[in-house]
Design a protein around this motif. Structure first.
Motif, mmCIF file in Angstrom:
data_model
loop_
_atom_site.group_PDB
_atom_site.id
_atom_site.type_symbol
_atom_site.label_atom_id
_atom_site.label_comp_id
_atom_site.label_asym_id
_atom_site.label_seq_id
_atom_site.Cartn_x
_atom_site.Cartn_y
_atom_site.Cartn_z
ATOM 1 N N ALA A 128 0.818 -1.215 0.000
ATOM 2 C CA ALA A 128 0.000 0.000 0.000
ATOM 3 C C ALA A 128 0.852 1.266 0.000
ATOM 4 C CB ALA A 128 -0.923 0.003 1.224
ATOM 5 N N ARG A 129 2.145 1.121 0.351
ATOM 6 C CA ARG A 129 3.072 2.252 0.470
ATOM 7 C C ARG A 129 2.579 3.276 1.505
ATOM 8 N NH1 ARG A 129 6.946 2.931 -3.302
ATOM 9 N NH2 ARG A 129 6.833 5.219 -3.164
ATOM 10 N N ARG A 130 1.925 2.776 2.529
ATOM 11 C CA ARG A 130 1.476 3.629 3.632
ATOM 12 C C ARG A 130 1.409 2.795 4.907
ATOM 13 N NH1 ARG A 130 -4.190 3.213 4.571
ATOM 14 N NH2 ARG A 130 -5.290 1.971 3.002
ATOM 15 N N LEU A 131 1.207 3.471 6.027
ATOM 16 C CA LEU A 131 1.226 2.810 7.322
ATOM 17 C C LEU A 131 -0.169 2.695 7.900
ATOM 18 C CD1 LEU A 131 4.231 4.587 9.097
ATOM 19 C CD2 LEU A 131 4.251 2.560 7.645
ATOM 20 N N ASP A 132 -0.314 1.746 8.822
ATOM 21 C CA ASP A 132 -1.484 1.784 9.695
ATOM 22 C C ASP A 132 -0.983 2.216 11.078
ATOM 23 O OD1 ASP A 132 -0.493 -0.375 11.145
ATOM 24 O OD2 ASP A 132 -1.956 -1.811 10.389
ATOM 25 N N PRO A 133 -1.864 2.581 11.984
ATOM 26 C CA PRO A 133 -1.423 3.139 13.271
ATOM 27 C C PRO A 133 -0.493 2.227 14.060
ATOM 28 C CG PRO A 133 -3.751 3.576 12.914
ATOM 29 C CD PRO A 133 -3.328 2.645 11.828
ATOM 30 N N ARG A 134 -0.708 0.915 13.964
ATOM 31 C CA ARG A 134 0.133 -0.005 14.726
ATOM 32 C C ARG A 134 1.570 -0.017 14.219
ATOM 33 N NH1 ARG A 134 -4.150 -4.890 14.414
ATOM 34 N NH2 ARG A 134 -4.612 -3.698 12.528
ATOM 35 N N VAL A 135 1.729 -0.021 12.913
ATOM 36 C CA VAL A 135 3.076 -0.018 12.344
ATOM 37 C C VAL A 135 3.752 1.319 12.626
ATOM 38 C CG1 VAL A 135 4.421 -0.188 10.226
ATOM 39 C CG2 VAL A 135 2.467 -1.709 10.576
ATOM 40 N N ARG A 136 3.001 2.408 12.538
ATOM 41 C CA ARG A 136 3.562 3.721 12.836
ATOM 42 C C ARG A 136 4.079 3.772 14.274
ATOM 43 N NH1 ARG A 136 2.545 7.987 9.923
ATOM 44 N NH2 ARG A 136 0.571 7.083 9.195
ATOM 45 N N ARG A 137 3.299 3.243 15.205
ATOM 46 C CA ARG A 137 3.696 3.229 16.612
ATOM 47 C C ARG A 137 4.940 2.373 16.819
ATOM 48 N NH1 ARG A 137 -0.942 2.205 18.338
ATOM 49 N NH2 ARG A 137 -0.770 -0.063 18.544
ATOM 50 N N ALA A 138 4.972 1.220 16.148
ATOM 51 C CA ALA A 138 6.128 0.332 16.283
ATOM 52 C C ALA A 138 7.391 0.980 15.745
ATOM 53 C CB ALA A 138 5.859 -0.987 15.559
ATOM 54 N N LEU A 139 7.304 1.619 14.581
ATOM 55 C CA LEU A 139 8.481 2.251 13.986
ATOM 56 C C LEU A 139 8.927 3.460 14.802
ATOM 57 C CD1 LEU A 139 7.611 1.993 10.187
ATOM 58 C CD2 LEU A 139 9.277 0.639 11.475
ATOM 59 N N ALA A 140 7.979 4.186 15.361
ATOM 60 C CA ALA A 140 8.342 5.312 16.230
ATOM 61 C C ALA A 140 9.138 4.814 17.428
ATOM 62 C CB ALA A 140 7.093 6.052 16.691
ATOM 63 N N GLY A 141 8.748 3.675 17.963
ATOM 64 C CA GLY A 141 9.483 3.098 19.086
ATOM 65 C C GLY A 141 10.885 2.669 18.689
ATOM 66 N N GLN A 142 11.030 2.122 17.478
ATOM 67 C CA GLN A 142 12.349 1.714 17.003
ATOM 68 C C GLN A 142 13.256 2.925 16.778
ATOM 69 O OE1 GLN A 142 13.417 -1.550 16.721
ATOM 70 N NE2 GLN A 142 11.449 -1.997 17.694
ATOM 71 N N VAL A 143 12.695 4.002 16.250
ATOM 72 C CA VAL A 143 13.476 5.224 16.065
ATOM 73 C C VAL A 143 13.946 5.757 17.412
ATOM 74 C CG1 VAL A 143 13.338 7.664 15.384
ATOM 75 C CG2 VAL A 143 12.467 5.882 13.853
ATOM 76 N N ALA A 144 13.064 5.748 18.406
ATOM 77 C CA ALA A 144 13.433 6.246 19.738
ATOM 78 C C ALA A 144 14.555 5.407 20.339
ATOM 79 C CB ALA A 144 12.210 6.232 20.658
ATOM 80 N N ARG A 145 14.497 4.093 20.168
ATOM 81 C CA ARG A 145 15.563 3.224 20.670
ATOM 82 C C ARG A 145 16.890 3.542 19.989
ATOM 83 N NH1 ARG A 145 14.586 -1.661 23.296
ATOM 84 N NH2 ARG A 145 12.394 -2.130 23.763
#
Length: 315
Positions: free
Chosen positions: A219-236
């Protein structure tokens, strides 16, 4: 390789000089950004960095860009043969391979510990069979050999103003931060090759699995769960950059502008990912060209001044 670099590094043997030139050619051809970064180092440091890059590139290409018709089994056999030959020639202190000739000389000149190379080979073997990592600990094992040891290999070349053992954890952390940044930027690309370099248990905590990542890629876009997961990975990953940052001041003054620039530009990739709403499937996150040029230009000026005030001793 320029005569100036080879002379500055104290490399006088004609065979060695040709071997280092071969490594420089590999770096210039395949690692343009990395090659340009070496221009910020002193001429005496550049040959060793070119040699280490060329060696890592050879193994990466063996695993990630195999010959047509190669299978994981055939690549594993080739990798084993390369590993066996490398350590045999390292012990003998001699090789007929021009690239390895330069690498062996670099290892000897800078007293680079052998275990760093064994860990690198181990991670290359993992890439042949492992397509995902269930936990952070499993991923850390891979990253140690694929990235942390690169920082540790280069550290003796960069030089330190403290005991090397004190700077080593910071150098390893920086290599790790760079690698994790690559993983985040390249989620879609890696997924296309059947690999996921994000801990499965951490993704699962946000309701994300490989199928959901595949949906996002299509889809070349995110759903809220993936966005939250990637935000957590960036923070780490940002926390690992914070661990690495004090190491820059531990380096030889002539090496700091180069490493600080890499630190800033790689960290900038995380900024771009965040600015895109963490949608790593909509396009590759890149630091704008004008920012890269500005950072590089400033670093070159500081590097020249640092080299003038703090010359690098020949190994």
């Amino acid at each position: 390789m320029t005569h100036r670099e080879l002379d500055a590094a104290g490399i006088t043997d004609p065979r060695l000089r040709q071997a280092y030139r071969r490594c420089r050619e590999v770096n210039a051809r395949h690692g343009r950004t990395y090659f340009l970064a070496t221009r910020m180092l002193s001429p005496a440091q550049r040959p060793a960095v070119h040699a280490l890059y060329a060696f890592a590139r050879r193994l990466d290409d063996l695993v990630d860009e195999p010959e047509p018709g190669a299978t994981p089994e055939s690549i594993a056999i080739t990798l084993h043969d390369v590993e066996r030959r490398f350590f045999a020639e390292l012990a003998a202190g001699h090789s007929d391979d021009p690239l390895l000739t330069a690498v062996l000389d670099t290892v000897s000149r800078h007293a680079i510990p052998e275990p760093h190379f064994r860990a690198f080979f181990a991670s290359m073997r993992m890439d042949l069979t492992v397509t995902g990592y269930p936990t952070r600990a499993a991923l850390d094992e891979y990253v140690h050999g694929s990235a942390e040891v690169i920082g540790l290999q280069v550290l003796p070349v960069l030089g330190t103003v403290v005991a090397r053992a004190e700077a080593a954890p910071r150098a390893a952390a920086l290599g790790k931060a760079f690698q994790l940044t690559n993983f985040l930027r390249d989620v879609a690309e890696d997924l296309g090759r059947g690999r996921v370099y994000l801990p499965a248990d951490e993704l699962a905590a946000d309701g994300v699995d490989r199928d959901r990542l595949r949906w996002c890629a299509r889809a070349r876009r995110l759903d809220p769960r993936v966005r939250r997961a990637l935000a957590g990975q960036v923070a780490r990953t940002r926390r690992i950059y914070a661990e690495a940052r004090p190491g820059i001041a531990m380096l030889h003054p002539a090496s700091r502008p180069c490493v600080e620039t890499a630190f800033t530009l790689y960290g900038g990739i995380l900024d771009r990912i965040e600015a895109a709403g963490f949608n790593v499937f909509g396009g590759r996150a890149r630091v704008p060209r004008h920012r890269r040029l500005l950072a590089a230009g400033d670093a070159l000026v500081r590097a020249r001044w640092a080299r003038h005030r703090h010359p690098v001793a020949v190994a």
